[in-house]
Design an enzyme around this catalytic site. Sequence first.
Site, mmCIF file in Angstrom:
data_model
loop_
_atom_site.group_PDB
_atom_site.id
_atom_site.type_symbol
_atom_site.label_atom_id
_atom_site.label_comp_id
_atom_site.label_asym_id
_atom_site.label_seq_id
_atom_site.Cartn_x
_atom_site.Cartn_y
_atom_site.Cartn_z
ATOM 1 N N ASP A 42 -8.405 18.385 12.609
ATOM 2 C CA ASP A 42 -7.531 17.370 13.203
ATOM 3 C C ASP A 42 -6.154 17.419 12.565
ATOM 4 O OD1 ASP A 42 -7.440 15.699 10.832
ATOM 5 O OD2 ASP A 42 -9.423 14.950 11.356
ATOM 6 N N LYS A 64 -6.724 13.334 17.082
ATOM 7 C CA LYS A 64 -6.656 12.045 17.763
ATOM 8 C C LYS A 64 -5.269 11.482 17.493
ATOM 9 C CE LYS A 64 -11.568 11.052 17.114
ATOM 10 N NZ LYS A 64 -12.535 10.095 16.543
ATOM 11 N N MET A 179 -3.539 3.036 7.722
ATOM 12 C CA MET A 179 -3.459 2.881 9.178
ATOM 13 C C MET A 179 -2.778 1.570 9.574
ATOM 14 S SD MET A 179 -7.033 4.586 10.501
ATOM 15 C CE MET A 179 -8.105 3.358 9.790
#
Length: 260
Positions: A42, A64, A179
């Site tokens: 990723d 993602k 995040m």
Amino acid sequence: MSTLDPLEAGTVALVGGGPGDPGLITVAGRAAVEQADVLLVDHLAPQGALAWARPDADLIDVSKLPRGAFTSQERINELLISHARAGRRVVRLKGGDGFVFGRGGEELQACAAAGVAVRVIPGVTSSVAVPALAGVPVTHRGLVQGFSVISGHVPPDDPTCSLNYRALATSGTTLVVLMGVANLAAISRELIAQGVAPATPAAVIARGGHPDQEVRTASIAEIADAAVGINPPAITVIGEVARWAAATSSLTPSFAMQEA
């Protein structure tokens, strides 16, 4: 089975890639990359580590991206299982926090449920390593005796938010937010409302461990404004230890950022 044992055909290894620099991958993690027949990678994994892969290894992008290209978790699980069942040595190279707030647990469970042999090779967690690269110890003797790591992917007033911000604000620990770029203003406001002093130092470290690592500092009351223009991945440190980031923000990260 040790994490240093050679990978066997028909198995999966979930490899934590550290926060960005290939130099932060563990010895076992590098060995797994070198042995893999298939690598699922990723955008948060250290891309320089792909130089260690065999020339004939298949590389599959399963990123993602926020508001961009997106590979579903179900599809990632399917790829891991199908390639392993075909007798291949499969490595899932993830960002360093795959087992903090990522989907590493789901991948482990999916492989186990499918009867596929799977092992975990943990990475260096970004929640500690990235602040360290910016000169910030998340604890410091005589100043703070612990740290709390939270996910900021939903704002405090969201119905799905399960965090107790009152407890966080009064915990006496450094707060490390993963995040949380999009919701930093809401998180800061809620922490202040719950008792964190508005003058409390804060630091945002973006792209930690990458050559273009960036550090921005301000009080918690002003950190969201200071961080305008920052994009993920980024980590926010809130607490007295963040004062050290102001003195080190112009320094080159402590790793030489050498590709393999």
